[in-house]
Write a protein that holds these residues in place. Structure first.
Motif, PDB file in Angstrom:
ATOM      1  N   ALA A  64       0.847  -1.198   0.000  1.00  0.00           N
ATOM      2  CA  ALA A  64       0.000   0.000   0.000  1.00  0.00           C
ATOM      3  C   ALA A  64       0.883   1.249   0.000  1.00  0.00           C
ATOM      4  N   ASN A  65       0.259   2.392  -0.066  1.00  0.00           N
ATOM      5  CA  ASN A  65       0.890   3.721   0.125  1.00  0.00           C
ATOM      6  C   ASN A  65       1.733   4.226  -1.044  1.00  0.00           C
ATOM      7  N   PHE A  66       1.711   3.515  -2.175  1.00  0.00           N
ATOM      8  CA  PHE A  66       2.564   3.955  -3.285  1.00  0.00           C
ATOM      9  C   PHE A  66       1.883   5.059  -4.096  1.00  0.00           C
ATOM     10  N   LYS A  67       2.689   6.069  -4.377  1.00  0.00           N
ATOM     11  CA  LYS A  67       2.278   7.109  -5.335  1.00  0.00           C
ATOM     12  C   LYS A  67       3.417   7.167  -6.350  1.00  0.00           C
ATOM     13  N   VAL A  68       3.095   6.901  -7.613  1.00  0.00           N
ATOM     14  CA  VAL A  68       4.134   6.899  -8.649  1.00  0.00           C
ATOM     15  C   VAL A  68       3.705   7.852  -9.769  1.00  0.00           C
ATOM     16  N   ASP A  69       4.547   8.814 -10.056  1.00  0.00           N
ATOM     17  CA  ASP A  69       4.250   9.838 -11.065  1.00  0.00           C
ATOM     18  C   ASP A  69       2.876  10.473 -10.819  1.00  0.00           C
ATOM     19  N   GLY A  70       2.625  10.755  -9.566  1.00  0.00           N
ATOM     20  CA  GLY A  70       1.403  11.478  -9.193  1.00  0.00           C
ATOM     21  C   GLY A  70       0.174  10.606  -9.050  1.00  0.00           C
ATOM     22  N   GLU A  71       0.285   9.303  -9.362  1.00  0.00           N
ATOM     23  CA  GLU A  71      -0.899   8.423  -9.279  1.00  0.00           C
ATOM     24  C   GLU A  71      -0.750   7.465  -8.114  1.00  0.00           C
ATOM     25  N   ASP A  72      -1.794   7.347  -7.295  1.00  0.00           N
ATOM     26  CA  ASP A  72      -1.772   6.337  -6.236  1.00  0.00           C
ATOM     27  C   ASP A  72      -1.932   4.961  -6.862  1.00  0.00           C
ATOM     28  N   VAL A  73      -1.193   4.004  -6.317  1.00  0.00           N
ATOM     29  CA  VAL A  73      -1.254   2.667  -6.917  1.00  0.00           C
ATOM     30  C   VAL A  73      -1.032   1.611  -5.836  1.00  0.00           C
ATOM     31  N   ASP A  97       3.973  11.817   1.321  1.00  0.00           N
ATOM     32  CA  ASP A  97       3.623  13.240   1.453  1.00  0.00           C
ATOM     33  C   ASP A  97       4.581  14.179   0.724  1.00  0.00           C
ATOM     34  N   THR A  98       5.761  13.663   0.373  1.00  0.00           N
ATOM     35  CA  THR A  98       6.680  14.517  -0.405  1.00  0.00           C
ATOM     36  C   THR A  98       6.551  14.204  -1.901  1.00  0.00           C
ATOM     37  N   GLY A  99       5.464  13.543  -2.272  1.00  0.00           N
ATOM     38  CA  GLY A  99       5.191  13.341  -3.702  1.00  0.00           C
ATOM     39  C   GLY A  99       5.399  11.926  -4.193  1.00  0.00           C
ATOM     40  N   GLY A 100       5.878  11.045  -3.327  1.00  0.00           N
ATOM     41  CA  GLY A 100       6.075   9.656  -3.755  1.00  0.00           C
ATOM     42  C   GLY A 100       7.226   9.541  -4.748  1.00  0.00           C
ATOM     43  N   PHE A 101       7.029   8.713  -5.773  1.00  0.00           N
ATOM     44  CA  PHE A 101       8.118   8.383  -6.696  1.00  0.00           C
ATOM     45  C   PHE A 101       7.898   9.069  -8.051  1.00  0.00           C
ATOM     46  N   THR A 102       8.994   9.547  -8.617  1.00  0.00           N
ATOM     47  CA  THR A 102       8.937  10.145  -9.952  1.00  0.00           C
ATOM     48  C   THR A 102       9.853   9.327 -10.850  1.00  0.00           C
ATOM     49  N   THR A 103       9.358   8.971 -12.026  1.00  0.00           N
ATOM     50  CA  THR A 103      10.137   8.047 -12.856  1.00  0.00           C
ATOM     51  C   THR A 103      10.381   8.588 -14.267  1.00  0.00           C
ATOM     52  N   SER A 104      11.365   8.003 -14.926  1.00  0.00           N
ATOM     53  CA  SER A 104      11.576   8.289 -16.351  1.00  0.00           C
ATOM     54  C   SER A 104      12.058   7.008 -17.033  1.00  0.00           C
ATOM     55  N   TYR A 105      11.969   6.985 -18.346  1.00  0.00           N
ATOM     56  CA  TYR A 105      12.183   5.741 -19.103  1.00  0.00           C
ATOM     57  C   TYR A 105      12.939   6.071 -20.371  1.00  0.00           C
ATOM     58  N   SER A 106      13.931   5.239 -20.687  1.00  0.00           N
ATOM     59  CA  SER A 106      14.721   5.542 -21.888  1.00  0.00           C
ATOM     60  C   SER A 106      14.056   5.037 -23.163  1.00  0.00           C
ATOM     61  N   GLY A 107      12.995   4.225 -23.018  1.00  0.00           N
ATOM     62  CA  GLY A 107      12.367   3.602 -24.187  1.00  0.00           C
ATOM     63  C   GLY A 107      12.573   2.096 -24.136  1.00  0.00           C
ATOM     64  N   SER A 108      11.880   1.393 -25.038  1.00  0.00           N
ATOM     65  CA  SER A 108      11.844  -0.084 -24.958  1.00  0.00           C
ATOM     66  C   SER A 108      12.767  -0.754 -25.964  1.00  0.00           C
ATOM     67  N   ILE A 109      13.965  -0.217 -26.124  1.00  0.00           N
ATOM     68  CA  ILE A 109      14.874  -0.802 -27.125  1.00  0.00           C
ATOM     69  C   ILE A 109      15.617  -1.997 -26.528  1.00  0.00           C
ATOM     70  N   MET A 110      15.497  -3.139 -27.201  1.00  0.00           N
ATOM     71  CA  MET A 110      16.249  -4.341 -26.796  1.00  0.00           C
ATOM     72  C   MET A 110      17.342  -4.604 -27.832  1.00  0.00           C
ATOM     73  N   ARG A 111      18.375  -5.293 -27.395  1.00  0.00           N
ATOM     74  CA  ARG A 111      19.458  -5.662 -28.312  1.00  0.00           C
ATOM     75  C   ARG A 111      19.332  -7.135 -28.677  1.00  0.00           C
ATOM     76  N   GLY A 112      19.373  -7.425 -29.983  1.00  0.00           N
ATOM     77  CA  GLY A 112      19.474  -8.809 -30.439  1.00  0.00           C
ATOM     78  C   GLY A 112      20.897  -9.007 -30.934  1.00  0.00           C
ATOM     79  N   GLN A 113      21.589 -10.011 -30.414  1.00  0.00           N
ATOM     80  CA  GLN A 113      22.997 -10.203 -30.788  1.00  0.00           C
ATOM     81  C   GLN A 113      23.146 -11.304 -31.837  1.00  0.00           C
ATOM     82  N   ALA A 350      10.528  -0.104 -10.622  1.00  0.00           N
ATOM     83  CA  ALA A 350      11.739   0.581 -10.146  1.00  0.00           C
ATOM     84  C   ALA A 350      11.451   1.274  -8.811  1.00  0.00           C
ATOM     85  N   SER A 351      10.280   1.877  -8.692  1.00  0.00           N
ATOM     86  CA  SER A 351       9.911   2.556  -7.438  1.00  0.00           C
ATOM     87  C   SER A 351       9.851   1.560  -6.292  1.00  0.00           C
TER      88      SER A 351
END
Ligand code: MEV
Length: 424
Positions: A64-73, A97-113, A350-351
């Protein structure tokens, strides 16, 4: 919807489920999937893996108690380890109360070798791959028109020269945007499909063609601020920072520190039917990307009492494909999270890892982890030692009072209660 429910942990499992169900509008059928009355069957298990004889239930808890990017979850966590869900909920509460977690994402690029061996002119072959880049990418994308229609697919490639024991090899990395899928199938299909063309271009022999779990172009970052988390106690704050510095500098400590982070990360990955091993391999490889294994988190002090925590790790997780949709509990766990994209899911995971890390260091900087942990563990031990359901709490009370948690101690408390039972 608010994720802060005071005393959630004090409710019975059925009451917790009803609470979550009413907040998230789950149906009676959906509730039965969580309790195991309906949902996952041996037949389904048999479609998922080989030689099935049954399945292994793992506890599913809600942090409980999670707030991620402004949304309770509410965060579903599947784990066999006591303390993990409680610790995540506790840490999330302290940053709520200090805003929970703020996240960012680089995108969904995977490497195939694609590993290429046995070339006469390695650097000539490397140059020819780049010259034929468009054709290679086109052939990749022809394998998955659906992914391409969603804006994904092969976007680029790069080529690495690797000195093996007996020869110089090339490794072609296909850079594939897998969007909301984890992407292993899409990547592996493309890597296998273009290998004959790669052999033709390089005049070499392809050996390995598979994705890399070091998903360094699928990076998630989360940040949280903890305002005066130790009520002005500078000794605890100093110990917290010192424990954090040790994890950054010492691989032996970093391994345990990161294991604690993965307690949270893997629990959500598993609950949502994603691939825990892929995520773990990626996280630990990324932890040593500098050449020295280190912590996945950083903790910084702002002023005397404000702690800023950050986490950075690759998260190859998705919402489509694999068990994420075929497993009824995983599907419902995703519904509880109310996420629509892999990016949102990765941000919450990640949060959870960051929250878990805060709670672990806080315990280590304070009374240690055993006191709280053993109390939770004692319930399990009491049951194994033969305590009937209605006496488990009493056995735990004895154990906590006497600070004795061994199996024989538990057996002793069970005997004690049995001998004092007036109904016996
Ligand atoms: C135990 O599962 C996890 C911890 O060891 C993590 C840590 O030491 O940071 C408590």
């Amino acid at each position: 919807m608010k994720s802060r429910i005071s005393g959630f942990y004090k409710l019975l499992p059925e009451q917790r489920l009803n609470k979550i169900a009413s907040l998230l509008e789950l149906s009676e059928e959906e509730k039965k999937i969580f309790t195991g009355e309906e949902g996952f069957t041996v037949k389904q298990a048999d479609r998922m893996i080989e030689n099935v004889i049954g399945y292994l239930p793992i506890p599913l808890g809600i942090a409980a108690n999670f707030k991620v990017d402004g949304e309770d979850v509410f965060v579903p966590m599947a784990t066999e380890e006591p303390s993990v869900v409680a610790a995540a909920s506790h840490a999330a509460k302290l940053t709520y109360d200090t805003g929970g977690f703020t996240t960012s994402y680089s995108g969904s690029i995977m490497r195939g070798q694609i590993q290429v061996t046995s070339m006469v002119d390695t650097y000539g072959a490397l140059a020819r791959i780049y010259e034929n880049k468009e054709e290679i990418i086109e052939l990749c994308n022809a394998q998955d028109p659906t992914l391409v229609a969603f804006g994904g697919g092969a976007k680029d490639l790069d080529v690495h020269v690797v000195q093996g024991e007996s020869e110089k090899m090339l490794v072609v990395h296909l850079l594939i945007d897998t969007k909301d899928a984890m992407g292993a199938n899409a990547v592996n299909t493309m890597a296998e499909a273009v290998s004959p063309l790669i052999e033709e271009i390089t005049e070499g022999k392809v050996v390995v063609r598979i994705l890399s779990n070091l998903a360094d172009q699928r990076i998630v970052r989360a940040r949280a601020t903890f305002e005066d988390p130790f009520q002005g106690n500078q000794t605890t704050m100093k110990k917290f920072m010192s424990a954090n510095h040790l994890a950054v500098a010492d691989p032996y400590r970093a391994a345990t520190h990161n294991k604690g982070i993965m307690n949270g990360v893997s629990a959500v990955v598993l609950a949502t039917g994603n691939d825990t091993r892929a995520v773990e391999a990626g996280a630990h490889a990324y932890a040593s990307i500098s050449g020295k294994y280190s912590s996945l988190t950083r903790w910084e002090l702002k002023g005397e009492n404000t702690l800023v925590g950050t986490i950075e790790l690759p998260l190859a997780v998705g919402l489509v494909g694999g068990a994420t949709q075929s497993h009824p509990v995983a599907k419902l766990a995703t519904k509880i999270l109310n996420v629509k994209t892999a990016q949102q899911l990765a941000g919450i995971i990640a949060s959870t890892g960051l929250a878990q890390n805060f709670a672990a260091i806080k315990a280590l900087a304070g009374e240690g982890i055993q006191k709280g942990h053993m109390k939770l563990h004692a319930r399990n031990m009491a049951s194994v030692a033969g305590a009937p359901d209605d006496q488990i709490d009493q056995v735990v009370e004895h154990a906590v009072k006497e600070q004795r948690f061994g199996f024989h101690d538990m057996k002793h408390f069970v005997e004690l209660l049995r001998n004092n039972d007036p109904n016996k």
